[in-house]
Each structure stands twice: as structure tokens, then as C-alpha cells.
Design a protein around this motif. Sequence first.
Motif, PDB file in Angstrom:
ATOM      1  N   ILE A  25      36.159  -8.554 -15.251  1.00 14.98           N
ATOM      2  CA  ILE A  25      36.146  -7.697 -16.434  1.00 14.98           C
ATOM      3  C   ILE A  25      34.716  -7.235 -16.653  1.00 14.98           C
ATOM      4  CG2 ILE A  25      36.466  -7.583 -18.946  1.00 14.98           C
ATOM      5  CD1 ILE A  25      38.669  -9.669 -18.673  1.00 14.98           C
ATOM      6  N   PHE A  26      34.564  -5.930 -16.871  1.00 17.10           N
ATOM      7  CA  PHE A  26      33.281  -5.329 -17.206  1.00 17.10           C
ATOM      8  C   PHE A  26      33.353  -4.737 -18.604  1.00 17.10           C
ATOM      9  CE2 PHE A  26      33.229  -5.085 -12.616  1.00 17.10           C
ATOM     10  CZ  PHE A  26      31.903  -5.347 -12.281  1.00 17.10           C
ATOM     11  N   HIS A  27      32.278  -4.891 -19.350  1.00 13.04           N
ATOM     12  CA  HIS A  27      32.136  -4.188 -20.616  1.00 13.04           C
ATOM     13  C   HIS A  27      31.030  -3.158 -20.445  1.00 13.04           C
ATOM     14  CE1 HIS A  27      33.848  -7.617 -23.322  1.00 13.04           C
ATOM     15  NE2 HIS A  27      34.794  -6.930 -22.702  1.00 13.04           N
ATOM     16  N   PHE A  28      31.283  -1.941 -20.901  1.00 14.95           N
ATOM     17  CA  PHE A  28      30.281  -0.891 -20.930  1.00 14.95           C
ATOM     18  C   PHE A  28      30.008  -0.588 -22.393  1.00 14.95           C
ATOM     19  CE2 PHE A  28      31.856  -0.657 -16.707  1.00 14.95           C
ATOM     20  CZ  PHE A  28      30.810  -0.163 -15.934  1.00 14.95           C
ATOM     21  N   ASP A  29      28.787  -0.867 -22.836  1.00 12.81           N
ATOM     22  CA  ASP A  29      28.369  -0.667 -24.223  1.00 12.81           C
ATOM     23  C   ASP A  29      27.317   0.439 -24.210  1.00 12.81           C
ATOM     24  OD1 ASP A  29      27.874  -0.900 -26.911  1.00 12.81           O
ATOM     25  OD2 ASP A  29      27.081  -2.941 -26.818  1.00 12.81           O
ATOM     26  N   GLY A  36      29.954   5.008 -26.272  1.00 11.41           N
ATOM     27  CA  GLY A  36      31.221   4.376 -26.597  1.00 11.41           C
ATOM     28  C   GLY A  36      31.266   2.989 -25.999  1.00 11.41           C
ATOM     29  N   GLN A  37      32.290   2.258 -26.324  1.00 10.33           N
ATOM     30  CA  GLN A  37      32.485   0.923 -25.771  1.00 10.33           C
ATOM     31  C   GLN A  37      33.781   0.925 -24.980  1.00 10.33           C
ATOM     32  OE1 GLN A  37      32.269  -1.460 -29.386  1.00 10.33           O
ATOM     33  NE2 GLN A  37      30.186  -2.059 -28.827  1.00 10.33           N
ATOM     34  N   TYR A  38      33.691   0.424 -23.741  1.00 11.28           N
ATOM     35  CA  TYR A  38      34.826   0.465 -22.823  1.00 11.28           C
ATOM     36  C   TYR A  38      34.926  -0.848 -22.069  1.00 11.28           C
ATOM     37  CZ  TYR A  38      33.913   5.345 -23.771  1.00 11.28           C
ATOM     38  OH  TYR A  38      33.685   6.534 -24.409  1.00 11.28           O
ATOM     39  N   THR A  39      36.166  -1.200 -21.737  1.00 13.77           N
ATOM     40  CA  THR A  39      36.422  -2.373 -20.914  1.00 13.77           C
ATOM     41  C   THR A  39      37.111  -1.919 -19.638  1.00 13.77           C
ATOM     42  OG1 THR A  39      36.657  -3.815 -22.841  1.00 13.77           O
ATOM     43  CG2 THR A  39      37.680  -4.574 -20.776  1.00 13.77           C
ATOM     44  N   THR A  54      37.198  -5.780 -24.849  1.00 17.73           N
ATOM     45  CA  THR A  54      38.230  -6.806 -24.940  1.00 17.73           C
ATOM     46  C   THR A  54      38.086  -7.787 -23.787  1.00 17.73           C
ATOM     47  OG1 THR A  54      39.780  -5.410 -23.727  1.00 17.73           O
ATOM     48  CG2 THR A  54      39.876  -5.295 -26.111  1.00 17.73           C
ATOM     49  N   GLY A  55      38.504  -8.999 -24.015  1.00 13.86           N
ATOM     50  CA  GLY A  55      38.426 -10.029 -22.982  1.00 13.86           C
ATOM     51  C   GLY A  55      37.005 -10.531 -22.810  1.00 13.86           C
ATOM     52  N   GLU A  56      36.856 -11.498 -21.926  1.00 13.60           N
ATOM     53  CA  GLU A  56      35.539 -12.076 -21.657  1.00 13.60           C
ATOM     54  C   GLU A  56      34.976 -11.452 -20.383  1.00 13.60           C
ATOM     55  OE1 GLU A  56      33.379 -16.382 -21.301  1.00 13.60           O
ATOM     56  OE2 GLU A  56      35.165 -16.118 -22.524  1.00 13.60           O
ATOM     57  N   ALA A  57      33.954 -10.630 -20.561  1.00 15.40           N
ATOM     58  CA  ALA A  57      33.382  -9.884 -19.438  1.00 15.40           C
ATOM     59  C   ALA A  57      32.533 -10.779 -18.549  1.00 15.40           C
ATOM     60  CB  ALA A  57      32.536  -8.740 -19.958  1.00 15.40           C
ATOM     61  N   LYS A  58      32.660 -10.565 -17.239  1.00 13.29           N
ATOM     62  CA  LYS A  58      31.769 -11.218 -16.279  1.00 13.29           C
ATOM     63  C   LYS A  58      30.472 -10.437 -16.156  1.00 13.29           C
ATOM     64  CE  LYS A  58      35.259 -13.451 -13.438  1.00 13.29           C
ATOM     65  NZ  LYS A  58      35.838 -13.547 -12.092  1.00 13.29           N
ATOM     66  N   CYS A  59      30.491  -9.168 -16.610  1.00 13.64           N
ATOM     67  CA  CYS A  59      29.315  -8.314 -16.536  1.00 13.64           C
ATOM     68  C   CYS A  59      29.343  -7.332 -17.702  1.00 13.64           C
ATOM     69  CB  CYS A  59      29.295  -7.560 -15.208  1.00 13.64           C
ATOM     70  SG  CYS A  59      27.871  -6.474 -14.995  1.00 13.64           S
ATOM     71  N   VAL A  60      28.212  -7.206 -18.378  1.00 17.35           N
ATOM     72  CA  VAL A  60      28.073  -6.246 -19.473  1.00 17.35           C
ATOM     73  C   VAL A  60      26.992  -5.248 -19.085  1.00 17.35           C
ATOM     74  CG1 VAL A  60      27.520  -5.924 -21.915  1.00 17.35           C
ATOM     75  CG2 VAL A  60      28.740  -7.987 -21.174  1.00 17.35           C
ATOM     76  N   VAL A  61      27.328  -3.974 -19.180  1.00 18.85           N
ATOM     77  CA  VAL A  61      26.387  -2.900 -18.885  1.00 18.85           C
ATOM     78  C   VAL A  61      26.048  -2.230 -20.209  1.00 18.85           C
ATOM     79  CG1 VAL A  61      26.035  -0.719 -17.662  1.00 18.85           C
ATOM     80  CG2 VAL A  61      27.396  -2.551 -16.608  1.00 18.85           C
ATOM     81  N   ARG A  62      24.737  -2.179 -20.513  1.00 15.76           N
ATOM     82  CA  ARG A  62      24.272  -1.534 -21.744  1.00 15.76           C
ATOM     83  C   ARG A  62      23.323  -0.402 -21.369  1.00 15.76           C
ATOM     84  NH1 ARG A  62      24.682  -6.925 -23.544  1.00 15.76           N
ATOM     85  NH2 ARG A  62      26.050  -7.071 -25.341  1.00 15.76           N
ATOM     86  N   SER A  63      23.506   0.717 -22.046  1.00 18.19           N
ATOM     87  CA  SER A  63      22.670   1.887 -21.789  1.00 18.19           C
ATOM     88  C   SER A  63      22.970   2.911 -22.867  1.00 18.19           C
ATOM     89  CB  SER A  63      23.002   2.468 -20.402  1.00 18.19           C
ATOM     90  OG  SER A  63      22.147   3.549 -20.091  1.00 18.19           O
ATOM     91  N   THR A  64      22.336   4.071 -22.730  1.00 16.34           N
ATOM     92  CA  THR A  64      22.770   5.195 -23.548  1.00 16.34           C
ATOM     93  C   THR A  64      23.834   5.928 -22.741  1.00 16.34           C
ATOM     94  OG1 THR A  64      21.179   6.789 -22.656  1.00 16.34           O
ATOM     95  CG2 THR A  64      20.464   5.452 -24.566  1.00 16.34           C
ATOM     96  N   VAL A  87      19.051   1.060 -18.016  1.00 19.83           N
ATOM     97  CA  VAL A  87      20.355   0.416 -17.882  1.00 19.83           C
ATOM     98  C   VAL A  87      20.111  -1.081 -17.809  1.00 19.83           C
ATOM     99  CG1 VAL A  87      22.402   0.147 -16.437  1.00 19.83           C
ATOM    100  CG2 VAL A  87      21.350   2.397 -16.664  1.00 19.83           C
ATOM    101  N   LYS A  88      20.816  -1.836 -18.631  1.00 23.65           N
ATOM    102  CA  LYS A  88      20.702  -3.291 -18.630  1.00 23.65           C
ATOM    103  C   LYS A  88      22.028  -3.875 -18.181  1.00 23.65           C
ATOM    104  CE  LYS A  88      17.193  -3.144 -22.090  1.00 23.65           C
ATOM    105  NZ  LYS A  88      16.893  -3.096 -23.482  1.00 23.65           N
ATOM    106  N   ILE A  89      21.963  -4.788 -17.227  1.00 27.96           N
ATOM    107  CA  ILE A  89      23.160  -5.387 -16.644  1.00 27.96           C
ATOM    108  C   ILE A  89      23.059  -6.896 -16.780  1.00 27.96           C
ATOM    109  CG2 ILE A  89      24.510  -5.638 -14.526  1.00 27.96           C
ATOM    110  CD1 ILE A  89      23.251  -2.939 -13.625  1.00 27.96           C
ATOM    111  N   SER A  90      24.046  -7.512 -17.415  1.00 26.95           N
ATOM    112  CA  SER A  90      23.985  -8.950 -17.682  1.00 26.95           C
ATOM    113  C   SER A  90      24.183  -9.805 -16.435  1.00 26.95           C
ATOM    114  CB  SER A  90      25.024  -9.338 -18.738  1.00 26.95           C
ATOM    115  OG  SER A  90      26.331  -9.198 -18.209  1.00 26.95           O
ATOM    116  N   ASN A  91      24.931  -9.310 -15.467  1.00 25.63           N
ATOM    117  CA  ASN A  91      25.215 -10.069 -14.253  1.00 25.63           C
ATOM    118  C   ASN A  91      25.110  -9.102 -13.074  1.00 25.63           C
ATOM    119  OD1 ASN A  91      26.340 -11.459 -12.084  1.00 25.63           O
ATOM    120  ND2 ASN A  91      28.033 -12.307 -13.266  1.00 25.63           N
TER     121      ASN A  91
END
Length: 105
Positions: A25-29, A36-39, A54-64, A87-91
Amino acid sequence: MTSRDFLYALPSKVSPSAIEGLETIFHFDLEGNNGGQYTITVGEGKVNVTDGLTGEAKCVVRSTGDHFVSLATGELNPMMAVLTGKVKISNQGEMIRFAKIFGLM
């Protein structure tokens, strides 16, 4: 193209054989314009995209949203985007595993 357009087009671009046996699962914030926020859920040989986180993401991507669109269209180098903090990537390992499948590299 918007970030939403790019992400919602992913399922049609990904070959089921490329993700067979994979689950994540990826989250895009994404903030600001085109944000927008997308899973993105990968599992059972399918890619699903939904609005919200939604759900527990294995990776979260944050950016504009604008930086993400530049990345998705090839205008922004992925390595430079991460190194400069655009771009910030948690994993990063998880993202690298799927970047080619998603068309981000």
C-alpha cells in the motif's frame, strides 16, 4: 495532466504479471495545486487507486502536486527530486521496487 489523472491511470498501465504475488500500500500526500491524498493498493494481481489515505502504507510519498506532476512527466529527475527535498519518500526501498512498474523511473 494532474496528479490525480496520473495516479488513476496507473491500473491500466500495469501488467498483472508484473505485480503477481506482490502486495503493498502506498499513500500519496500531495499539497497545493494538483494536490490531494490518494491510496494505491497492490494485491491479487491488481492495482487500485482511491481518494484519501486508507490502510497502513508501506510507503508514503509527500510532495506538492506540481512537483509530482513534473516527476511523473519526466521533467523532474527522481533522484534530484528526493535529494533536494521536493519529494519525500518514507520507504525508498519499497518505492524503488515499484517505481518502474508505476512508470516513475
